[in-house]
Scaffold this active site. Structure first.
Site, mmCIF file in Angstrom:
data_model
loop_
_atom_site.group_PDB
_atom_site.id
_atom_site.type_symbol
_atom_site.label_atom_id
_atom_site.label_comp_id
_atom_site.label_asym_id
_atom_site.label_seq_id
_atom_site.Cartn_x
_atom_site.Cartn_y
_atom_site.Cartn_z
ATOM 1 N N GLN A 191 0.839 -1.197 0.000
ATOM 2 C CA GLN A 191 0.000 0.000 0.000
ATOM 3 C C GLN A 191 0.876 1.250 0.000
ATOM 4 O O GLN A 191 0.367 2.352 -0.129
ATOM 5 C CB GLN A 191 -0.876 0.041 1.264
ATOM 6 C CG GLN A 191 -1.976 -1.003 1.324
ATOM 7 C CD GLN A 191 -2.639 -1.029 2.695
ATOM 8 O OE1 GLN A 191 -2.444 -1.960 3.471
ATOM 9 N NE2 GLN A 191 -3.421 -0.014 3.025
ATOM 10 N N PHE A 222 -6.152 -4.345 3.343
ATOM 11 C CA PHE A 222 -6.881 -4.035 4.588
ATOM 12 C C PHE A 222 -5.998 -3.406 5.659
ATOM 13 O O PHE A 222 -6.322 -3.464 6.841
ATOM 14 C CB PHE A 222 -7.572 -5.294 5.141
ATOM 15 C CG PHE A 222 -8.411 -6.021 4.128
ATOM 16 C CD1 PHE A 222 -9.520 -5.412 3.568
ATOM 17 C CD2 PHE A 222 -8.075 -7.299 3.705
ATOM 18 C CE1 PHE A 222 -10.281 -6.053 2.611
ATOM 19 C CE2 PHE A 222 -8.842 -7.960 2.748
ATOM 20 C CZ PHE A 222 -9.949 -7.332 2.204
ATOM 21 N N GLU A 226 0.248 -1.848 4.650
ATOM 22 C CA GLU A 226 0.610 -0.437 4.811
ATOM 23 C C GLU A 226 2.073 -0.339 5.240
ATOM 24 O O GLU A 226 2.822 0.493 4.770
ATOM 25 C CB GLU A 226 -0.312 0.251 5.826
ATOM 26 C CG GLU A 226 -0.018 1.733 5.980
ATOM 27 C CD GLU A 226 -1.002 2.484 6.874
ATOM 28 O OE1 GLU A 226 -2.137 2.025 7.075
ATOM 29 O OE2 GLU A 226 -0.610 3.557 7.366
ATOM 30 N N ARG A 304 -5.066 6.902 16.927
ATOM 31 C CA ARG A 304 -6.442 6.827 16.390
ATOM 32 C C ARG A 304 -7.400 6.249 17.444
ATOM 33 O O ARG A 304 -8.581 6.573 17.471
ATOM 34 C CB ARG A 304 -6.502 6.058 15.074
ATOM 35 C CG ARG A 304 -7.808 6.293 14.325
ATOM 36 C CD ARG A 304 -7.808 5.749 12.907
ATOM 37 N NE ARG A 304 -7.276 6.675 11.923
ATOM 38 C CZ ARG A 304 -7.956 7.672 11.359
ATOM 39 N NH1 ARG A 304 -9.224 7.881 11.662
ATOM 40 N NH2 ARG A 304 -7.384 8.457 10.490
ATOM 41 N N ARG A 336 -7.945 -2.008 8.812
ATOM 42 C CA ARG A 336 -9.203 -1.274 8.630
ATOM 43 C C ARG A 336 -9.786 -0.742 9.941
ATOM 44 O O ARG A 336 -10.307 -1.508 10.757
ATOM 45 C CB ARG A 336 -10.203 -2.202 7.950
ATOM 46 C CG ARG A 336 -11.265 -1.507 7.128
ATOM 47 C CD ARG A 336 -12.082 -2.532 6.384
ATOM 48 N NE ARG A 336 -12.784 -1.962 5.252
ATOM 49 C CZ ARG A 336 -13.358 -2.681 4.290
ATOM 50 N NH1 ARG A 336 -13.306 -3.990 4.320
ATOM 51 N NH2 ARG A 336 -13.982 -2.095 3.296
ATOM 52 N N PHE A 338 -7.911 0.942 12.238
ATOM 53 C CA PHE A 338 -6.654 1.475 12.769
ATOM 54 C C PHE A 338 -6.757 1.911 14.231
ATOM 55 O O PHE A 338 -6.446 3.040 14.596
ATOM 56 C CB PHE A 338 -6.270 2.666 11.869
ATOM 57 C CG PHE A 338 -4.796 2.982 11.772
ATOM 58 C CD1 PHE A 338 -3.936 2.184 11.042
ATOM 59 C CD2 PHE A 338 -4.277 4.129 12.376
ATOM 60 C CE1 PHE A 338 -2.585 2.518 10.918
ATOM 61 C CE2 PHE A 338 -2.928 4.465 12.261
ATOM 62 C CZ PHE A 338 -2.087 3.658 11.524
ATOM 63 N N THR A 434 -4.017 10.831 10.882
ATOM 64 C CA THR A 434 -3.946 11.630 12.104
ATOM 65 C C THR A 434 -2.627 12.403 12.174
ATOM 66 O O THR A 434 -2.543 13.426 12.833
ATOM 67 C CB THR A 434 -4.109 10.745 13.353
ATOM 68 O OG1 THR A 434 -3.076 9.750 13.342
ATOM 69 C CG2 THR A 434 -5.468 10.071 13.345
ATOM 70 N N ALA A 503 -6.000 4.983 5.531
ATOM 71 C CA ALA A 503 -6.774 5.962 6.288
ATOM 72 C C ALA A 503 -8.028 6.392 5.531
ATOM 73 O O ALA A 503 -8.501 7.522 5.707
ATOM 74 C CB ALA A 503 -5.905 7.179 6.660
ATOM 75 N N GLU A 710 -12.956 2.594 5.612
ATOM 76 C CA GLU A 710 -12.934 2.058 6.973
ATOM 77 C C GLU A 710 -14.211 2.260 7.778
ATOM 78 O O GLU A 710 -14.600 1.359 8.537
ATOM 79 C CB GLU A 710 -11.770 2.677 7.759
ATOM 80 C CG GLU A 710 -10.424 2.322 7.186
ATOM 81 C CD GLU A 710 -9.318 3.133 7.835
ATOM 82 O OE1 GLU A 710 -9.258 4.351 7.603
ATOM 83 O OE2 GLU A 710 -8.533 2.542 8.582
HETATM 84 N N1 LUZ Z 1 -2.426 5.038 8.656
HETATM 85 C C1 LUZ Z 1 -1.723 6.056 9.175
HETATM 86 C C2 LUZ Z 1 -3.742 4.920 8.831
HETATM 87 O O1 LUZ Z 1 -0.521 6.119 9.012
HETATM 88 N N2 LUZ Z 1 -2.379 7.018 9.847
HETATM 89 C C3 LUZ Z 1 -3.696 6.987 10.071
HETATM 90 O O2 LUZ Z 1 -4.249 7.888 10.679
HETATM 91 C C4 LUZ Z 1 -4.425 5.890 9.554
HETATM 92 N N3 LUZ Z 1 -5.727 5.775 9.772
HETATM 93 C C5 LUZ Z 1 -6.370 4.723 9.302
HETATM 94 C C6 LUZ Z 1 -5.688 3.769 8.581
HETATM 95 N N4 LUZ Z 1 -4.399 3.866 8.345
HETATM 96 MO MO1 MOS Z 2 -5.337 1.279 6.552
HETATM 97 S S1 MOS Z 2 -5.832 0.412 8.293
HETATM 98 O O1 MOS Z 2 -4.090 0.725 5.745
HETATM 99 O O2 MOS Z 2 -6.261 2.472 6.070
#
Ligand code: LUZ
Ligand code: MOS
Length: 754
Positions: A191, A222, A226, A304, A336, A338, A434, A503, A710
């Site tokens: 991702q 999901f 990331e 989060r 998903r 987070f 965030t 996110a 999400e």
């Molecule tokens: N990833 C991130 C995320 O680095 N910061 C976030 O705030 C976030 N929120 C949801 C999913 N991935």
């Molecule tokens: Mo995410 S939990 O990779 O938006």
């Protein structure tokens, strides 16, 4: 517009990482997983492994050319174990062989020796010994003492929430190709191509520009890709550097389950008070996040959790703390929601518990505490365009809460062994990373001089339909057929320094950048169109528009077609390419005081869930989930519906059946799909209604179409409480135990609890 890739998916022509034709001489890599969860003095004997026919090389920590470090937020995670082991499955070495079979044999032949250390798998135990990933963080607003003094009713309790396996269809993988002059091209199922590029550069000890990361699409992610796609990209890249051969590593399902982190299990303690009007007068909580053995994204996930601890409610007096606990599990990671789902589960449980104790319907409490316009979140942001009440009232109007309540009551009066229960779950989810500095994106658009278009953004297509949305944006601005538009692969040489597609913000960030690029291009095209159609009547440029691939003037079609316009623009030596940048406006956050305006906007909604249990078997069905969701003005109702359905099912799985089991030695017991149960078609709700909340959408959302990836995951949480209500109709002794998931085994125990 339908999903633009559905045809190539259905015909099997879509290309994923493992479908890329292999170059002759490709070597197969495989990580050697640590066999124990906590140890020092690790020694690795590779002699037997190198004797396997087809063996090429074994790479250990000391062979890493650059820094043996992949931690992105905190530098606490070696790529290959260096003397110490912190979780079972931690890569201790990377083998290279001429065939996959030889690589598998080599992994088994590598011998590990070490001095074992005590293993901790539980967050509360880790917290007791002060084993943290980062110092505890607290959000607060109002005055707790005042809140307590206003309270008429008090309750407190504990919650335990399990983790969750991502189970993307496509396991983690990477394929690295050496290029000339010490450069590398990496095909990674990630991702976050920039994270792969930056961290690979670090472990190889070379500059970022020597690495090109290319991603066509992922077979699901999901959040699991990331941060945790980086490991495999780095390992194959080191293999490629040391052997000068292409190196590929496709994790088996078993390896993926064993080695990668999951959603964080949480333990929590809460205290809640209500005033005489049932308004939440104070709320306190401690969240114990089981982060696993390294930070990974846990600090951001903790954050989060803090942002979502009061969910969709206004809580004037509150203070709560997240403790990110270091344990000997694989580093847990993005999934998903987070960290928000766990926080939301806890406040829903707190309301449930106090309702139970004062013998009142929890939905009455929820209703009176919904966020209204201008209410402040504990992090300082005000609820603007709050749809919390709108969502609740729309759901009531559409689905009739009173009728559902009555039906459930009637059912329970006429059935002895089968019981029903229902729950109402409001949703409020903040949109933006965030970490403010991550909220930006770029898009590169080329119009080729035959009128066809190629688009590059940072968005990763992982089945969520972001490429279709990107096509829609460009097709609408130019008023051309989507068939004229191609989405290029996501590639770090075309769009650089990107944030992950995460996110829920992939469409907003990349879409806004793309929109800007297309609007700039259109402006240049319209200037040319004005010249091409100029006559003696003094038409002004604003009079010129594009409609269905034709230049219109004063609302009337001209002779000039799209192709001719493009060719003329090209001949006039005007650029047909554009690169635009978008950074989300109006967001900021001050971590010193934990206040700011971190979110671009919030997504709201409401779900009413009805469950039916069989009190002899402990089994259950989700009879219906009826949702009113705040899509804003959905730009693609089909894709967005798919996101809600998928998220709902994933949420239901999380709270009802997906039970990750580790033993005390940190060994994953649910290490196959026979022992880790995910929802199938039989676990789907018998009825799912998804209605669009009527709103004008939000200007910060792309085409006023709100982020959808999400937020709807939270609707699944309602299934836990609906099942619990059904169980209480059978056994009124069920009180105050909040352990998720509510597996049939757990339900059966609850049903016969004395
Ligand atoms: N990833 C991130 C995320 O680095 N910061 C976030 O705030 C976030 N929120 C949801 C999913 N991935
Ligand atoms: Mo995410 S939990 O990779 O938006």
């Amino acid at each position: 517009m339908k999903l633009s890739e559905s045809e190539s998916h259905l015909t099997g022509k879509s290309i994923y990482t493992d479908d890329i034709p292999e170059i002759q001489g490709t070597l197969y890599g495989k990580a050697v997983p640590a066999e124990t969860a906590h140890a020092e003095n690790l020694k690795i004997d590779i002699n037997q492994a190198l004797k396997i026919p087809g063996a090429v090389r074994v790479i250990r920590a000391e062979d890493v050319p650059g820094e043996n470090q992949i931690g992105a937020i905190i530098q606490d995670e070696p790529l290959l174990a260096d003397g110490e082991i912190h979780h079972i499955g931690q890569p201790v070495a990377f083998v290279l062989a001429e065939t996959q079979t030889a690589a598998s044999k080599m992994v088994k032949a590598v011998k590990q020796s070490y001095n074992p250390l005590p293993v901790v798998t539980d967050a509360r135990t880790a917290a007791k010994s002060g084993s943290y990933i980062h110092p505890p963080r607290t959000f607060a607003q109002g005055d707790l003492e005042y809140g307590k003094s206003r309270s008429k009713y008090f309750s407190k309790g504990q919650v335990r929430i399990a983790g969750q396996e991502h189970l993307y269809l496509e396991t983690q993988r990477a394929y690295t190709l050496p290029q000339e002059d010490g450069n590398f091209k990496i095909h990674s199922s990630t991702q976050s191509p920039t994270a792969v590029q930056a961290i690979t550069a670090k472990v190889l000890g070379i500059a970022m520009h020597k690495i090109e990361v290319d991603v066509r699409r992922l077979g699901g992610a999901f959040g699991g890709k990331e941060d945790q796609a980086t490991h495999w990209a780095c390992l194959t890249a080191i293999g490629a550097m040391l052997t000068d051969k292409p190196v590929k590593y496709i994790l088996s399902r078993e390896e993926d389950l064993l080695m990668t982190g999951k959603r964080h299990p949480y333990d929590a303690d809460f205290k809640i008070g209500l005033d005489e009007d049932l308004k939440i007068s104070y709320y306190e909580a401690d969240f114990f996040q089981n982060a696993g053995s390294a930070a990974d994204l846990s600090p951001a996930i903790s954050e989060r959790t803090l942002f979502h601890a009061v969910s969709s409610y206004f809580v004037p007096n509150t203070s709560y703390t997240v403790h990110s606990c270091k344990t000997n599990l694989p580093p847990n990671t993005a999934f998903r929601g987070f960290g928000a789902p766990q926080a939301i589960f806890v406040i829903e449980a707190a309301i449930e518990k106090i309702a139970e104790e004062i013998n009142i319907n929890p939905n009455t409490i929820k209703n009176v505490n919904l966020l209204t316009e201008g209410d402040s979140f504990p992090y300082g942001q005000k609820a603007e365009q709050s749809e919390a009440r709108n969502a609740w009232e729309s759901a009531d109007k559409l689905f009739d809460f009173e009728a559902i309540k009555q039906e459930v009551k009637d059912f329970n009066q006429t059935h002895e062994l089968k019981k029903q229960g229902y729950s109402i779950t409001p949703l409020c989810f903040g949109i933006s990373f965030t970490n403010t500095s991550m909220n930006h994106a770029r898009a590169l658009v080329h119009i080729y001089h035959d009128g066809s278009i190629g688009i590059s953004t940072a968005a990763i297509e992982m089945g969520q339909g972001v490429n279709t949305k990107m096509k829609q944006i460009a097709a609408e601005i130019f008023s051309i057929s989507p068939g004229k538009i191609k989405l290029e692969t996501t590639n770090t040489t075309r769009v650089a320094n990107t944030s992950p597609t995460a996110a829920s913000s992939g469409s907003d960030l990349n879409g806004k950048a793309l929109e800007k690029a297309c609007i700039n291009l259109r402006k240049r095209l319209l200037d040319v169109a004005y010249e091409l159609t100029a006559d003696n009547s003094d038409s002004i440029p604003e009079n010129i528009t594009l409609l269905d691939e034709v230049v219109y003037k004063g609302g009337v079609p001209t002779e000039v077609k799209w192709e001719q316009l493009i060719e003329e623009t090209f001949l006039r030596r005007i650029s047909l390419s554009e690169n635009a940048h978008y950074a989300t406006p109006k967001i900021h956050f001050n971590k010193k005081i934990e206040k700011g305006r971190p979110f671009s906007y919030h997504v709201y909604g409401n779900a009413i869930t009805v469950a039916e249990i069989d009190s002899l078997r402990g089994t259950y069905d989700i009879k219906s989930v009826k949702i009113v969701h705040d899509f804003g003005k959905s730009m693609n109702p089909q894709i967005d519906r798919g996101q809600v359905e998928g998220a709902l099912m994933q949420g239901i799985g999380w709270v009802t059946m997906e039970e990750l089991a580790f033993n005390d030695e940190g060994k994953l017991l649910s290490n196959a799909l026979s022992s880790y149960k995910v929802p199938d078609i039989y676990s789907a709700p018998h009825e799912v209604s998804i209605e669009h909340l009527k709103t004008e959408g939000h200007e910060a959302a792309i085409k006023r179409s709100k982020a959808v990836g999400e937020p709807p995951f939270m609707y699944g949480i309602g299934s836990y409480f609906a099942i619990r209500h059904a169980a209480k109709a059978f056994n009124p002794n069920i009180k105050g135990h909040f352990k998720s998931p509510m597996t049939p085994e757990r339900l059966l125990t609850e049903l016969y609890r004395k």
